[in-house]
Structures are given as structure tokens and as C-alpha cells.
Design a protein around this motif. Structure first.
Motif, PDB file in Angstrom:
ATOM      1  N   UNK A  25      16.940   8.953 -10.229  1.00 44.71           N
ATOM      2  CA  UNK A  25      15.846   9.450  -9.396  1.00 44.71           C
ATOM      3  C   UNK A  25      14.615   8.552  -9.538  1.00 44.71           C
ATOM      4  N   UNK A  26      14.276   8.203 -10.776  1.00 44.86           N
ATOM      5  CA  UNK A  26      13.089   7.380 -11.016  1.00 44.86           C
ATOM      6  C   UNK A  26      13.300   5.927 -10.598  1.00 44.86           C
ATOM      7  N   UNK A  27      14.509   5.403 -10.855  1.00 52.19           N
ATOM      8  CA  UNK A  27      14.758   3.982 -10.621  1.00 52.19           C
ATOM      9  C   UNK A  27      15.105   3.670  -9.172  1.00 52.19           C
ATOM     10  N   UNK A  28      15.857   4.566  -8.524  1.00 53.48           N
ATOM     11  CA  UNK A  28      16.368   4.236  -7.191  1.00 53.48           C
ATOM     12  C   UNK A  28      16.023   5.275  -6.129  1.00 53.48           C
ATOM     13  N   UNK A  29      15.277   6.316  -6.504  1.00 53.38           N
ATOM     14  CA  UNK A  29      14.850   7.293  -5.513  1.00 53.38           C
ATOM     15  C   UNK A  29      15.904   8.290  -5.094  1.00 53.38           C
ATOM     16  N   UNK A  30      16.991   8.441  -5.873  1.00 50.77           N
ATOM     17  CA  UNK A  30      17.998   9.442  -5.548  1.00 50.77           C
ATOM     18  C   UNK A  30      17.408  10.843  -5.721  1.00 50.77           C
ATOM     19  N   UNK A  31      18.051  11.822  -5.109  1.00 51.15           N
ATOM     20  CA  UNK A  31      17.556  13.183  -5.190  1.00 51.15           C
ATOM     21  C   UNK A  31      17.484  13.661  -6.630  1.00 51.15           C
ATOM     22  N   UNK A  32      16.452  14.455  -6.908  1.00 45.23           N
ATOM     23  CA  UNK A  32      16.256  14.997  -8.251  1.00 45.23           C
ATOM     24  C   UNK A  32      16.915  16.370  -8.345  1.00 45.23           C
ATOM     25  N   UNK A  33      17.734  16.558  -9.361  1.00 43.84           N
ATOM     26  CA  UNK A  33      18.398  17.853  -9.546  1.00 43.84           C
ATOM     27  C   UNK A  33      17.366  18.929  -9.864  1.00 43.84           C
ATOM     28  N   UNK A  34      17.603  20.133  -9.346  1.00 44.13           N
ATOM     29  CA  UNK A  34      16.728  21.267  -9.633  1.00 44.13           C
ATOM     30  C   UNK A  34      17.416  22.306 -10.507  1.00 44.13           C
ATOM     31  N   UNK A  36       0.814  -1.206   0.000  1.00 45.30           N
ATOM     32  CA  UNK A  36       0.000   0.000   0.000  1.00 45.30           C
ATOM     33  C   UNK A  36       0.846   1.253   0.000  1.00 45.30           C
ATOM     34  N   UNK A  37       2.068   1.183   0.521  1.00 41.28           N
ATOM     35  CA  UNK A  37       2.927   2.357   0.563  1.00 41.28           C
ATOM     36  C   UNK A  37       3.788   2.469  -0.696  1.00 41.28           C
ATOM     37  N   UNK A  38       3.628   1.572  -1.645  1.00 41.02           N
ATOM     38  CA  UNK A  38       4.379   1.655  -2.889  1.00 41.02           C
ATOM     39  C   UNK A  38       5.845   1.301  -2.736  1.00 41.02           C
ATOM     40  N   UNK A  39       6.168   0.295  -1.885  1.00 42.19           N
ATOM     41  CA  UNK A  39       7.557  -0.037  -1.602  1.00 42.19           C
ATOM     42  C   UNK A  39       8.139  -1.042  -2.582  1.00 42.19           C
ATOM     43  N   UNK A  40       7.472  -1.299  -3.689  1.00 41.54           N
ATOM     44  CA  UNK A  40       7.959  -2.283  -4.649  1.00 41.54           C
ATOM     45  C   UNK A  40       9.156  -1.737  -5.402  1.00 41.54           C
ATOM     46  N   UNK A  41       9.918  -2.667  -6.024  1.00 43.08           N
ATOM     47  CA  UNK A  41      11.014  -2.254  -6.891  1.00 43.08           C
ATOM     48  C   UNK A  41      10.471  -1.374  -8.009  1.00 43.08           C
ATOM     49  N   UNK A  42      11.245  -0.367  -8.383  1.00 44.19           N
ATOM     50  CA  UNK A  42      10.843   0.517  -9.468  1.00 44.19           C
ATOM     51  C   UNK A  42      11.208  -0.108 -10.809  1.00 44.19           C
ATOM     52  N   UNK A  43      10.551   0.371 -11.865  1.00 50.20           N
ATOM     53  CA  UNK A  43      10.807  -0.160 -13.201  1.00 50.20           C
ATOM     54  C   UNK A  43      10.708   0.968 -14.220  1.00 50.20           C
ATOM     55  N   UNK A  44      11.500   0.876 -15.295  1.00 53.03           N
ATOM     56  CA  UNK A  44      11.488   1.868 -16.359  1.00 53.03           C
ATOM     57  C   UNK A  44      11.336   1.154 -17.695  1.00 53.03           C
ATOM     58  N   UNK A  45      10.519   1.720 -18.568  1.00 56.10           N
ATOM     59  CA  UNK A  45      10.389   1.221 -19.932  1.00 56.10           C
ATOM     60  C   UNK A  45      11.001   2.237 -20.878  1.00 56.10           C
ATOM     61  N   UNK A  46      12.075   1.824 -21.574  1.00 60.91           N
ATOM     62  CA  UNK A  46      12.741   2.686 -22.546  1.00 60.91           C
ATOM     63  C   UNK A  46      12.161   2.389 -23.925  1.00 60.91           C
ATOM     64  N   UNK A  47      11.732   3.431 -24.615  1.00 62.79           N
ATOM     65  CA  UNK A  47      11.254   3.283 -25.979  1.00 62.79           C
ATOM     66  C   UNK A  47      11.661   4.528 -26.756  1.00 62.79           C
ATOM     67  N   UNK A  48      11.541   4.471 -28.083  1.00 61.31           N
ATOM     68  CA  UNK A  48      11.928   5.643 -28.867  1.00 61.31           C
ATOM     69  C   UNK A  48      12.462   5.303 -30.234  1.00 61.31           C
ATOM     70  N   UNK A  49      13.235   6.231 -30.791  1.00 58.95           N
ATOM     71  CA  UNK A  49      13.745   6.112 -32.155  1.00 58.95           C
ATOM     72  C   UNK A  49      14.573   4.842 -32.329  1.00 58.95           C
ATOM     73  N   UNK A  50      14.401   4.204 -33.477  1.00 61.40           N
ATOM     74  CA  UNK A  50      15.214   3.035 -33.794  1.00 61.40           C
ATOM     75  C   UNK A  50      16.675   3.468 -33.913  1.00 61.40           C
TER      76      UNK A  50
END
Length: 347
Positions: free
Chosen positions: A232-241, A22-36
Motif C-alpha cells: 500500500x505504501x510502496x505501490x499504492x495498492x488498496x489498504x486492508x480494513x 506538485x501532485x506527488x507523482x514521484x516514486x515512493x520510498x520506504x526506510x526500514x529500521x529497527x532491532x538488530x
């Protein structure tokens, strides 16, 4: 404990199907897509500190990475999925992202800056299909788990403050989105006006979708800012501003830190804009962009290379059987051709 008979693909599928608590503690995942051949594999390998030489992605590939946020702390695991083939394999998007794990996912869209005419149709096709799939999952969750569906809809606005001047004018993507402009080293050689149009357009699209935008290329030092966003998205590191909006330098704009007033109007004269019929601001920017960079036809964007001929997938027995079947097919065609000619002569 995984079964001994499980393959890597089965383990990857199981990882994709696991949801968090419920707290969203699962492993994060990223889907890469785009130009061939836009550099997706290279970006993934460099972000995971792997010095391997990237191979062409055949369809949908999976890998994972581990990171520790500090000394003597357990390492977090992140799952990396990559869709190959540009826009030719869109139906595979639904495999890694399911209603069970949608809260853990983010999308990384890689666009080849060196091919301006392919940029908009590639971006549009991939984002439309991905968004349609995500919306279907959220609608399904609205019936089975309305609490989670509400949570996802609320998180869409996390990067946009309510007092942001564009709050009512943008349409955030259902899950976190990063847009990467690759091959900046080639793009940097374009004339100033071309760079201006592409930069302004990508800034608008990213801001409209509530996405982060970053440019990368050679040397690998240009990947550092992309790594910040991905970590930041995958491991929760700080996001640069920090922000860089200078078209003469690689763009770096984290989500929510741009504005329509800073981006300015579409790069066209007022008279030209007045002649364009558009339903939405996004449609207007599309028409202005395509006026300068006419889009490639869909058939031109698809991968015409036959994977069966790629040496990295060679299998002697299978290839020998395939060769035999191809020869039989050619013989059949020749025999059929003779038969038809004989029938024509008789008639």
C-alpha cells in the motif's frame, strides 16, 4: 540517461534526492529500521518476492522493486532503504530522507518481539531521531516552500477521522509509519500475561503515532499482512480494513482503526499507576512497560561485531595491509611499554 561511470550508490543517492511534482507523482520510498537482527532484510526480500538468503546489513543499504497494478499497465518503482546496526547508526537516517523527497517516504519500524527488554529503548531511540530529522526538514520547507510543508502537516492526519474519539489525544508521526513486530513464532510461546503487556503497549504506541501495526514471523505466510501494508505504501495498492486485536493471534491493525477505549489502560494496578510520575500518556505507558521489562543499557544495544572481520566483506590486499598495520601497532605498544618501564626504573 545515467553516466556509465555512475555506481549503484550514486544512482541510489540520486533517487533519494528526486522529488515529485506538485501532485506527488514521484516514486515512493520506504526506510526500514529497527532491532538488530530483527528480520528487516528478510521482510524486504519476501515483499519483493526474492528468495535470496539475507545477509547482515552493514550500515545503510538500498534496493528497489517494481509492481504493476493491472494488466498492460506500466510498473511502478519503489525504493527500499534499510538501516542496519539497530540503534548504533542513527546519524545515517538523514541520508535517504531529504527536504526534496520527504513527501514520498514512509517509515517501517521492525521490533523483535522475542526481546521484550530491548523493545522500548530501540523503538524510542529510532522514532525520536527520525522524528527530529523529519521535523527539521518540515521547518526548513516552511521557510522555502510553505505549501509543501502545509501539505505534509495535513497528510499526517489522513488516517484519523476528525470524529474519531481520540482525535485530540494522539500525536501522528510526520510521515506514514508501520510498526512490525517480528519473530511472532517465538513470541507466541511466551506466557499469556507477557503477551498481553507487549500487545497492549504496542497497540497504544501505534495508535498514538497514527501508525499501522502488524506481527510477523515464521512461516512466511505470517508475512502476508505485512506485505499488504508495505505494498500500500510502496505501490499504492488498496489498504486492508480488516483488524485482528486478539493477543492470542498475530496483531493486524491498520492506522486509525484502533482506539484508546479498546486498548484499555496501561497494564498495571491503579495504585501502581498513581505512584508513577509521567508528563504524557506515552511517558506513563513507558514507565509501566519498563517496570515489567527493565531496559537494556544503550551500550548493550549497539553492535559490538567488527565489520572488518566479516567474511562477506573480505578484500585480500586490504586485509593483508590491515593485518600488517595491526602487527606494527602491537609492536609499537610493546616498545612503548618497555620505554615507560625503563623510565620508571631510572626515576
Amino acid at each position: 540517461m545515467p553516466r556509465a561511470s555512475e555506481t549503484l550508490w550514486e544512482l541510489a543517492q540520486a533517487a533519494a534526492e528526486r522529488g515529485g511534482d506538485a501532485e506527488g507523482a514521484a516514486d515512493k520510498a520506504l526506510l526500514f529500521l529497527g532491532s538488530k537482527a530483527g528480520g528487516k532484510s528478510t521482510i524486504i526480500l519476501r515483499c519483493l518476492d526474492r528468495e535470496e538468503i539475507p545477509k547482515p546489513t552493514l550500515a545503510l543499504e538500498y534496493t528497489f522493486g517494481r509492481r504493476a497494478k493491472g494488466h498492460n499497465t506500466p510498473k511502478d518503482i519503489a525504493h527500499f532503504w534499510e538501516l542496519g546496526g539497530g540503534t548504533s547508526l542513527l546519524e545515517l537516517i538523514r541520508i535517504p530522507i531529504t527536504s526534496d523527497n520527504i513527501r514520498t517516504f514512509a517509515i517501517v519500524l521492525v521490533l523483535d518481539l522475542s526481546k521484550p527488554n530491548e523493545l522500548w529503548p530501540t523503538m524510542e531511540s529510532l522514532l525520536q531521531v527520525t522524528r527530529n530529522h523529519l521535523n527539521k526538514l518540515i521547518t526548513k520547507l516552511g521557510k522555502t516552500n510553505p505549501k509543501v510543508a502545509t501539505e505534509i502537516r495535513e497528510k499526517m492526519w489522513n488516517n484519523i477521522q476528525k470524529d474519531h474519539p481520540d482525535y485530540e489525544l494522539i500525536d501522528p508521526f510526520p510521515i506514514p509509519l508501520v510498526i512490525i513486530g517480528s519473530k511472532y513464532d517465538i513470541f507466541h510461546e511466551f506466557d499469556s500475561e507477557t503477551r498481553k503487556i507487549i500487545c497492549k503497549t504496542l497497540r497504544f504506541v501505534s495508535h498514538y503515532y497514527g501508525a499501522s501495526l502488524v506481527f510477523t514471523g515464521k512461516p512466511d505466510t505470517l508475512l502476508l499482512k505485512a506485505r499488504i501494508l508495505i505494498n500500500h505504501l510502496a505501490f499504492g495498492f488498496d489498504r486492508s480494513k480488516s483488524v485482528s486485536v486478539d493477543q492470542n493471534k498475530p496483531l493486524f491493525i491498520p492506522a486509525g482503526l484502533d482506539s484508546l477505549s479498546q486498548i484499555g489502560p496501561p497494564p498495571a494496578s491503579d495504585s501502581d499507576i498513581g505512584k508513577l510520575y509521567a508528563h504524557t500518556p506515552l511517558d506513563l505507558w513507558k514507565k509501566v512497560y519498563e517496570k515489567t521489562f527493565p531496559p537494556m543499557r544503550n551500550s548493550d544495544l549497539k553492535d559490538s561485531k567488527d565489520p572488518a572481520l566479516d567474511p562477506q566483506y573480505a578484500e585480500y590486499e586490504i586485509d593483508a595491509m590491515r593485518t600488517q598495520k595491526n602487527q606494527e601497532l602491537e609492536q609499537y605498544k610493546r616498545n612503548a611499554s618497555k620505554s615507560w618501564k625503563e623510565m620508571e626504573l631510572e626515576s
